[in-house]
Design an enzyme around this catalytic site. Sequence first.
Site, PDB file in Angstrom:
ATOM      1  N   CYS A 113       0.782  -1.253   0.146  1.00 32.84           N
ATOM      2  CA  CYS A 113       0.016  -0.099   0.133  1.00 32.84           C
ATOM      3  C   CYS A 113       0.967   1.268   0.140  1.00 32.84           C
ATOM      4  O   CYS A 113       0.260   2.421  -0.384  1.00 32.84           O
ATOM      5  CB  CYS A 113      -1.060  -0.114   1.155  1.00 32.84           C
ATOM      6  SG  CYS A 113      -2.337  -1.145   1.072  1.00 32.84           S
ATOM      7  N   HIS A 252      -3.076   7.581   2.358  1.00 27.94           N
ATOM      8  CA  HIS A 252      -3.463   6.279   2.017  1.00 27.94           C
ATOM      9  C   HIS A 252      -4.986   5.974   2.451  1.00 27.94           C
ATOM     10  O   HIS A 252      -5.240   6.038   3.745  1.00 27.94           O
ATOM     11  CB  HIS A 252      -2.583   4.997   2.286  1.00 27.94           C
ATOM     12  CG  HIS A 252      -3.271   3.757   2.191  1.00 27.94           C
ATOM     13  ND1 HIS A 252      -3.619   3.218   0.905  1.00 27.94           N
ATOM     14  CD2 HIS A 252      -3.317   2.649   2.730  1.00 27.94           C
ATOM     15  CE1 HIS A 252      -3.972   2.051   1.001  1.00 27.94           C
ATOM     16  NE2 HIS A 252      -3.622   1.651   2.161  1.00 27.94           N
ATOM     17  N   ASN A 282     -10.413   0.667  -0.026  1.00 29.99           N
ATOM     18  CA  ASN A 282      -8.765   0.909  -0.097  1.00 29.99           C
ATOM     19  C   ASN A 282      -8.421   0.220  -1.300  1.00 29.99           C
ATOM     20  O   ASN A 282      -8.731  -1.110  -1.545  1.00 29.99           O
ATOM     21  CB  ASN A 282      -8.552  -0.160   1.240  1.00 29.99           C
ATOM     22  CG  ASN A 282      -6.818  -0.198   1.231  1.00 29.99           C
ATOM     23  OD1 ASN A 282      -6.247   0.327   0.288  1.00 29.99           O
ATOM     24  ND2 ASN A 282      -6.546  -0.525   2.521  1.00 29.99           N
TER      25      ASN A 282
HETATM   26  N1  COA Z   1     -18.389  -7.382   9.748  1.00 28.93           N
HETATM   27  C1  COA Z   1     -18.631  -8.041  10.994  1.00 28.93           C
HETATM   28  N2  COA Z   1     -17.804  -8.105  12.023  1.00 28.93           N
HETATM   29  C2  COA Z   1     -16.559  -8.160  11.543  1.00 28.93           C
HETATM   30  C3  COA Z   1     -15.968  -7.803  10.306  1.00 28.93           C
HETATM   31  C4  COA Z   1     -17.122  -7.485   9.438  1.00 28.93           C
HETATM   32  N3  COA Z   1     -16.688  -7.342   7.966  1.00 28.93           N
HETATM   33  N4  COA Z   1     -14.789  -7.883  10.356  1.00 28.93           N
HETATM   34  C5  COA Z   1     -14.373  -8.135  11.564  1.00 28.93           C
HETATM   35  N5  COA Z   1     -15.777  -8.387  12.170  1.00 28.93           N
HETATM   36  C6  COA Z   1     -15.316  -8.569  13.932  1.00 28.93           C
HETATM   37  C7  COA Z   1     -14.309  -9.574  14.192  1.00 28.93           C
HETATM   38  O1  COA Z   1     -14.482 -10.779  14.253  1.00 28.93           O
HETATM   39  C8  COA Z   1     -14.535  -9.171  15.833  1.00 28.93           C
HETATM   40  O2  COA Z   1     -15.223  -9.883  16.525  1.00 28.93           O
HETATM   41  P1  COA Z   1     -15.042 -10.523  17.876  1.00 28.93           P
HETATM   42  O3  COA Z   1     -14.841  -9.172  18.984  1.00 28.93           O
HETATM   43  O4  COA Z   1     -16.178 -11.345  18.174  1.00 28.93           O
HETATM   44  O5  COA Z   1     -13.598 -11.187  17.730  1.00 28.93           O
HETATM   45  C9  COA Z   1     -14.641  -7.848  15.843  1.00 28.93           C
HETATM   46  O6  COA Z   1     -15.419  -7.339  14.400  1.00 28.93           O
HETATM   47  C10 COA Z   1     -13.708  -6.708  15.972  1.00 28.93           C
HETATM   48  O7  COA Z   1     -12.703  -6.972  14.897  1.00 28.93           O
HETATM   49  P2  COA Z   1     -11.507  -6.162  14.821  1.00 28.93           P
HETATM   50  O8  COA Z   1     -10.483  -6.760  13.957  1.00 28.93           O
HETATM   51  O9  COA Z   1     -10.924  -5.785  16.106  1.00 28.93           O
HETATM   52  O10 COA Z   1     -12.096  -5.005  14.184  1.00 28.93           O
HETATM   53  P3  COA Z   1     -11.633  -3.549  13.724  1.00 28.93           P
HETATM   54  O11 COA Z   1     -12.125  -2.495  14.407  1.00 28.93           O
HETATM   55  O12 COA Z   1     -10.203  -3.473  14.009  1.00 28.93           O
HETATM   56  O13 COA Z   1     -11.748  -3.373  12.186  1.00 28.93           O
HETATM   57  C11 COA Z   1     -10.320  -3.648  10.325  1.00 28.93           C
HETATM   58  C12 COA Z   1     -11.039  -4.494  11.213  1.00 28.93           C
HETATM   59  C13 COA Z   1      -9.895  -4.482   9.463  1.00 28.93           C
HETATM   60  C14 COA Z   1     -11.360  -2.753   9.388  1.00 28.93           C
HETATM   61  C15 COA Z   1      -9.479  -2.588  11.018  1.00 28.93           C
HETATM   62  O14 COA Z   1      -8.762  -3.414  11.679  1.00 28.93           O
HETATM   63  C16 COA Z   1      -8.386  -1.781   9.952  1.00 28.93           C
HETATM   64  O15 COA Z   1      -8.941  -1.117   8.997  1.00 28.93           O
HETATM   65  N6  COA Z   1      -7.261  -2.153   9.806  1.00 28.93           N
HETATM   66  C17 COA Z   1      -6.075  -1.714   9.229  1.00 28.93           C
HETATM   67  C18 COA Z   1      -6.031  -1.705   8.082  1.00 28.93           C
HETATM   68  C19 COA Z   1      -4.947  -1.056   7.244  1.00 28.93           C
HETATM   69  O16 COA Z   1      -4.442  -0.058   7.766  1.00 28.93           O
HETATM   70  N7  COA Z   1      -4.243  -1.493   6.289  1.00 28.93           N
HETATM   71  C20 COA Z   1      -3.194  -1.128   5.725  1.00 28.93           C
HETATM   72  C21 COA Z   1      -2.639  -1.735   4.647  1.00 28.93           C
HETATM   73  S1  COA Z   1      -3.695  -1.713   3.494  1.00 28.93           S
END
Ligand code: COA
Length: 338
Positions: A113, A252, A282
Amino acid sequence: MTVRACVLAGVGAWLPPDLVTNADLADRLDTSDDWIRRRTGIRQRHVASIGVAASDLAVKAGSRALRSAEVSQVDAVVLTTSTPDRPLPATAPVVAARLGLGTVPAFDVSAVCSGFLYGLFVASGIVAAGNVDRVLLVATEVYSSIVDPLDRSTAVIFGDGAAAVVLRAGTAGEHGALGPIMLGADGESGDLIQIPAGGSRQRTPKAPGDGYFQMAGNEVFRHAVLRMSEVSRQALAAAGWQSADVERLVAHQANARIIGALGDELGLSPDRVLSNIETAGNTGSASIPLLLAQAAADGRLTTGQRVLLTAFGGGLAWGAATLTWPGVVALHPSEHPE
Ligand code: COA
């Protein structure tokens, strides 16, 4: 004495017409429109049809950037992607040939990215060193080809798209001149974003998800805000700018919450923080130039504005750079008049 610099002279982007909405994803995954909007800020993403490759999007974006710069020839093509047409050869020569650019040097840069910032570092370096006078830098991604359609933690985030800039030799101080580009990388944490199988380390998948893009989202989130704010401060200091000088932040487009937290860290009011994640998702290395093209087309970016670019992603790798917007004309990436 005038100092030779690298100047942004044109920008273009292209988004494939097919859309996947949050409702489409909720039909096949355990997720909801509400969760996706609240946790990521994304409402829809564009996807390439099966058979459409990274080079197909790159040719569309590259041709728009050349038109924006009002040129038909460049001295080199640099391409960034995480989804090359094939593992080998590089995708850049294919794009150069299809754009009618002849036999100019053409090669790929791989930094997930942060690819656009790394590509900018390489492309602007060869311009500033006097090796070439004009470079086409294209960022193109078909994430739909590497994301597991059944993995709700990644399938909701990524979209496909391409964007390109033309860089030319110029002088420091003119509109479009790039400031110092600051980069960093941390391979110790490289496993946080990966496709485990398909390379020389693990030739074939051992587990069902091994051939797909995998991300430890929560941990990556924390690294992203920290690294982008650190490297942004380094780029601002190297350019002799303060945070208060930044009129537009183009980060980004990983997650609306990351972009918001970064804006807060840097003390930038929300009106200075540009975003298109709601409609494009993204798009990996394409996300920064895609947003530049879109904002130039819709008037959110205007001549003379001081712009901070920053990215973070797999590697881990990150970067930041400054420039004063040159006022180039661009088509909106989802406008398809041709
Ligand atoms: N729909 C519903 N629930 C979801 C889900 C979805 N699409 N994706 C994950 N969950 C759930 C998880 O399973 C977890 O459930 P649990 O608490 O029962 O275990 C809960 O939501 C929280 O998960 P978490 O991973 O902590 O969510 P988050 O708030 O961190 O959001 C991302 C997930 C991936 C959106 C976020 O972490 C993110 O954007 N990360 C960085 C991405 C990035 O910067 N990438 C850079 C390179 S591209």
